[in-house]
Structure formats: structure tokens, C-alpha cells
Motif scaffolding. Structure first.
Motif, PDB file in Angstrom:
ATOM      1  N   MET A 297       0.808  -1.180   0.000  1.00 22.41           N
ATOM      2  CA  MET A 297       0.000   0.000   0.000  1.00 22.41           C
ATOM      3  C   MET A 297       0.861   1.258   0.000  1.00 22.41           C
ATOM      4  O   MET A 297       0.386   2.327  -0.311  1.00 22.41           O
ATOM      5  CB  MET A 297      -0.919  -0.029   1.208  1.00 22.41           C
ATOM      6  CG  MET A 297      -1.696   1.215   1.351  1.00 22.41           C
ATOM      7  SD  MET A 297      -3.419   0.937   1.377  1.00 22.41           S
ATOM      8  CE  MET A 297      -3.883   2.496   2.042  1.00 22.41           C
ATOM      9  N   MET A 298       2.115   1.137   0.290  1.00 21.40           N
ATOM     10  CA  MET A 298       2.980   2.306   0.380  1.00 21.40           C
ATOM     11  C   MET A 298       3.178   2.992  -0.970  1.00 21.40           C
ATOM     12  O   MET A 298       3.529   4.158  -1.015  1.00 21.40           O
ATOM     13  CB  MET A 298       4.335   1.906   0.970  1.00 21.40           C
ATOM     14  CG  MET A 298       4.176   1.412   2.392  1.00 21.40           C
ATOM     15  SD  MET A 298       5.642   0.910   3.298  1.00 21.40           S
ATOM     16  CE  MET A 298       6.902   0.679   2.166  1.00 21.40           C
ATOM     17  N   HIS A 299       2.956   2.286  -2.063  1.00 17.33           N
ATOM     18  CA  HIS A 299       3.179   2.856  -3.386  1.00 17.33           C
ATOM     19  C   HIS A 299       1.944   3.546  -3.956  1.00 17.33           C
ATOM     20  O   HIS A 299       2.002   4.107  -5.042  1.00 17.33           O
ATOM     21  CB  HIS A 299       3.658   1.779  -4.357  1.00 17.33           C
ATOM     22  CG  HIS A 299       4.955   1.175  -3.922  1.00 17.33           C
ATOM     23  ND1 HIS A 299       6.152   1.844  -4.002  1.00 17.33           N
ATOM     24  CD2 HIS A 299       5.237  -0.024  -3.373  1.00 17.33           C
ATOM     25  CE1 HIS A 299       7.116   1.079  -3.551  1.00 17.33           C
ATOM     26  NE2 HIS A 299       6.584  -0.064  -3.154  1.00 17.33           N
ATOM     27  N   PHE A 300       0.846   3.502  -3.261  1.00 15.48           N
ATOM     28  CA  PHE A 300      -0.384   4.123  -3.737  1.00 15.48           C
ATOM     29  C   PHE A 300      -0.586   5.477  -3.059  1.00 15.48           C
ATOM     30  O   PHE A 300      -0.197   5.670  -1.913  1.00 15.48           O
ATOM     31  CB  PHE A 300      -1.590   3.216  -3.465  1.00 15.48           C
ATOM     32  CG  PHE A 300      -1.537   1.946  -4.250  1.00 15.48           C
ATOM     33  CD1 PHE A 300      -1.902   1.924  -5.584  1.00 15.48           C
ATOM     34  CD2 PHE A 300      -1.121   0.773  -3.661  1.00 15.48           C
ATOM     35  CE1 PHE A 300      -1.860   0.759  -6.311  1.00 15.48           C
ATOM     36  CE2 PHE A 300      -1.069  -0.405  -4.379  1.00 15.48           C
ATOM     37  CZ  PHE A 300      -1.438  -0.404  -5.717  1.00 15.48           C
ATOM     38  N   LYS A 301      -1.201   6.377  -3.790  1.00 16.53           N
ATOM     39  CA  LYS A 301      -1.445   7.720  -3.248  1.00 16.53           C
ATOM     40  C   LYS A 301      -2.553   7.728  -2.210  1.00 16.53           C
ATOM     41  O   LYS A 301      -2.551   8.547  -1.302  1.00 16.53           O
ATOM     42  CB  LYS A 301      -1.799   8.688  -4.377  1.00 16.53           C
ATOM     43  CG  LYS A 301      -0.663   8.936  -5.326  1.00 16.53           C
ATOM     44  CD  LYS A 301      -1.092   9.878  -6.430  1.00 16.53           C
ATOM     45  CE  LYS A 301       0.034  10.072  -7.420  1.00 16.53           C
ATOM     46  NZ  LYS A 301      -0.374  10.898  -8.554  1.00 16.53           N
ATOM     47  N   SER A 302      -3.509   6.827  -2.364  1.00 14.84           N
ATOM     48  CA  SER A 302      -4.636   6.802  -1.425  1.00 14.84           C
ATOM     49  C   SER A 302      -5.159   5.376  -1.296  1.00 14.84           C
ATOM     50  O   SER A 302      -4.851   4.496  -2.102  1.00 14.84           O
ATOM     51  CB  SER A 302      -5.758   7.711  -1.931  1.00 14.84           C
ATOM     52  OG  SER A 302      -6.317   7.176  -3.115  1.00 14.84           O
ATOM     53  N   VAL A 303      -5.977   5.190  -0.283  1.00 15.63           N
ATOM     54  CA  VAL A 303      -6.621   3.893  -0.069  1.00 15.63           C
ATOM     55  C   VAL A 303      -7.555   3.580  -1.231  1.00 15.63           C
ATOM     56  O   VAL A 303      -7.646   2.439  -1.688  1.00 15.63           O
ATOM     57  CB  VAL A 303      -7.383   3.892   1.272  1.00 15.63           C
ATOM     58  CG1 VAL A 303      -8.182   2.614   1.437  1.00 15.63           C
ATOM     59  CG2 VAL A 303      -6.417   4.077   2.426  1.00 15.63           C
ATOM     60  N   ARG A 304      -8.238   4.595  -1.726  1.00 17.43           N
ATOM     61  CA  ARG A 304      -9.167   4.403  -2.848  1.00 17.43           C
ATOM     62  C   ARG A 304      -8.430   3.907  -4.096  1.00 17.43           C
ATOM     63  O   ARG A 304      -8.895   3.002  -4.786  1.00 17.43           O
ATOM     64  CB  ARG A 304      -9.891   5.704  -3.140  1.00 17.43           C
ATOM     65  CG  ARG A 304     -10.949   5.574  -4.188  1.00 17.43           C
ATOM     66  CD  ARG A 304     -11.698   6.870  -4.342  1.00 17.43           C
ATOM     67  NE  ARG A 304     -12.682   6.736  -5.396  1.00 17.43           N
ATOM     68  CZ  ARG A 304     -13.312   7.730  -5.934  1.00 17.43           C
ATOM     69  NH1 ARG A 304     -13.104   8.961  -5.516  1.00 17.43           N
ATOM     70  NH2 ARG A 304     -14.193   7.535  -6.885  1.00 17.43           N
ATOM     71  N   GLN A 305      -7.268   4.514  -4.381  1.00 16.62           N
ATOM     72  CA  GLN A 305      -6.492   4.082  -5.544  1.00 16.62           C
ATOM     73  C   GLN A 305      -6.034   2.630  -5.370  1.00 16.62           C
ATOM     74  O   GLN A 305      -6.079   1.837  -6.307  1.00 16.62           O
ATOM     75  CB  GLN A 305      -5.286   5.000  -5.733  1.00 16.62           C
ATOM     76  CG  GLN A 305      -4.458   4.656  -6.949  1.00 16.62           C
ATOM     77  CD  GLN A 305      -3.187   5.486  -7.041  1.00 16.62           C
ATOM     78  OE1 GLN A 305      -2.687   5.981  -6.044  1.00 16.62           O
ATOM     79  NE2 GLN A 305      -2.691   5.635  -8.245  1.00 16.62           N
ATOM     80  N   CYS A 306      -5.615   2.288  -4.176  1.00 19.72           N
ATOM     81  CA  CYS A 306      -5.198   0.911  -3.891  1.00 19.72           C
ATOM     82  C   CYS A 306      -6.362  -0.057  -4.089  1.00 19.72           C
ATOM     83  O   CYS A 306      -6.209  -1.099  -4.709  1.00 19.72           O
ATOM     84  CB  CYS A 306      -4.668   0.815  -2.468  1.00 19.72           C
ATOM     85  SG  CYS A 306      -4.191  -0.843  -1.980  1.00 19.72           S
ATOM     86  N   GLN A 307      -7.529   0.302  -3.579  1.00 16.43           N
ATOM     87  CA  GLN A 307      -8.700  -0.567  -3.707  1.00 16.43           C
ATOM     88  C   GLN A 307      -9.099  -0.762  -5.158  1.00 16.43           C
ATOM     89  O   GLN A 307      -9.450  -1.860  -5.571  1.00 16.43           O
ATOM     90  CB  GLN A 307      -9.876   0.008  -2.912  1.00 16.43           C
ATOM     91  CG  GLN A 307     -11.104  -0.878  -2.934  1.00 16.43           C
ATOM     92  CD  GLN A 307     -10.842  -2.252  -2.356  1.00 16.43           C
ATOM     93  OE1 GLN A 307     -10.171  -2.390  -1.350  1.00 16.43           O
ATOM     94  NE2 GLN A 307     -11.355  -3.279  -3.008  1.00 16.43           N
ATOM     95  N   ARG A 308      -9.047   0.306  -5.955  1.00 21.23           N
ATOM     96  CA  ARG A 308      -9.360   0.184  -7.384  1.00 21.23           C
ATOM     97  C   ARG A 308      -8.408  -0.777  -8.067  1.00 21.23           C
ATOM     98  O   ARG A 308      -8.809  -1.630  -8.850  1.00 21.23           O
ATOM     99  CB  ARG A 308      -9.276   1.558  -8.057  1.00 21.23           C
ATOM    100  CG  ARG A 308     -10.566   2.267  -8.145  1.00 21.23           C
ATOM    101  CD  ARG A 308     -10.546   3.408  -9.137  1.00 21.23           C
ATOM    102  NE  ARG A 308      -9.246   4.045  -9.268  1.00 21.23           N
ATOM    103  CZ  ARG A 308      -8.965   5.317  -8.993  1.00 21.23           C
ATOM    104  NH1 ARG A 308      -9.917   6.112  -8.564  1.00 21.23           N
ATOM    105  NH2 ARG A 308      -7.767   5.793  -9.148  1.00 21.23           N
ATOM    106  N   PHE A 309      -7.118  -0.653  -7.764  1.00 19.08           N
ATOM    107  CA  PHE A 309      -6.125  -1.538  -8.369  1.00 19.08           C
ATOM    108  C   PHE A 309      -6.355  -2.982  -7.954  1.00 19.08           C
ATOM    109  O   PHE A 309      -6.362  -3.882  -8.789  1.00 19.08           O
ATOM    110  CB  PHE A 309      -4.707  -1.105  -7.987  1.00 19.08           C
ATOM    111  CG  PHE A 309      -3.667  -2.097  -8.393  1.00 19.08           C
ATOM    112  CD1 PHE A 309      -3.236  -2.157  -9.711  1.00 19.08           C
ATOM    113  CD2 PHE A 309      -3.136  -2.989  -7.482  1.00 19.08           C
ATOM    114  CE1 PHE A 309      -2.288  -3.084 -10.100  1.00 19.08           C
ATOM    115  CE2 PHE A 309      -2.192  -3.919  -7.859  1.00 19.08           C
ATOM    116  CZ  PHE A 309      -1.764  -3.961  -9.173  1.00 19.08           C
ATOM    117  N   VAL A 310      -6.541  -3.209  -6.677  1.00 16.66           N
ATOM    118  CA  VAL A 310      -6.686  -4.573  -6.168  1.00 16.66           C
ATOM    119  C   VAL A 310      -7.933  -5.245  -6.727  1.00 16.66           C
ATOM    120  O   VAL A 310      -7.893  -6.417  -7.103  1.00 16.66           O
ATOM    121  CB  VAL A 310      -6.695  -4.561  -4.620  1.00 16.66           C
ATOM    122  CG1 VAL A 310      -7.080  -5.910  -4.047  1.00 16.66           C
ATOM    123  CG2 VAL A 310      -5.335  -4.144  -4.107  1.00 16.66           C
ATOM    124  N   SER A 311      -9.041  -4.514  -6.823  1.00 16.72           N
ATOM    125  CA  SER A 311     -10.264  -5.123  -7.339  1.00 16.72           C
ATOM    126  C   SER A 311     -10.120  -5.478  -8.815  1.00 16.72           C
ATOM    127  O   SER A 311     -10.587  -6.526  -9.260  1.00 16.72           O
ATOM    128  CB  SER A 311     -11.461  -4.209  -7.122  1.00 16.72           C
ATOM    129  OG  SER A 311     -11.332  -3.032  -7.877  1.00 16.72           O
TER     130      SER A 311
END
Length: 56
Positions: free
Chosen positions: A1-15
Motif C-alpha cells: 500500500m505504500m506505493h499508492f497515493k490513497s486507499v481508494r487508488q489501492c482498492q481500485r487496483f486490487v479489485s
């Protein structure tokens, strides 16, 4: 998660990554080599079809 700007961006990528990974991750211990090659060919063809429709 450290490479993502936000939790939302991380969630979009993971999904999205999870759906794509399902095309490619196979349990080879249950398949013959010939069946594995057929499924890989089908997954790659499906992926190309999807990406071509997005780019069009």
C-alpha cells in the motif's frame, strides 16, 4: 500500500487486478500439460479481445 497515493487508488487496483488474475492463475496440479496450454491460449485470446475493445 505504500506505493499508492490513497486507499481508494489501492482498492481500485486490487479489485481490477483480482479479476485479471483469475484469467491467468490456474491450478496446474489438476491439469495435464495439453489442457494447461489450451486454457492459457484461451485466457490470452480473451485478454487480447478485452484490450482491443477498450482501445477501440
Amino acid at each position: 500500500m505504500m506505493h499508492f497515493k490513497s486507499v481508494r487508488q489501492c482498492q481500485r487496483f486490487v479489485s481490477t487486478q483480482g479479476q485479471i488474475a483469475n484469467l491467468f492463475l490456474l491450478h496446474r496440479k489438476h491439469l495435464s500439460a495439453a489442457d494447461h496450454r489450451k486454457l492459457r491460449f484461451h485466457a490470452i485470446a480473451t485478454w487480447r479481445q478485452i484490450t482491443m475493445s477498450i482501445n477501440a
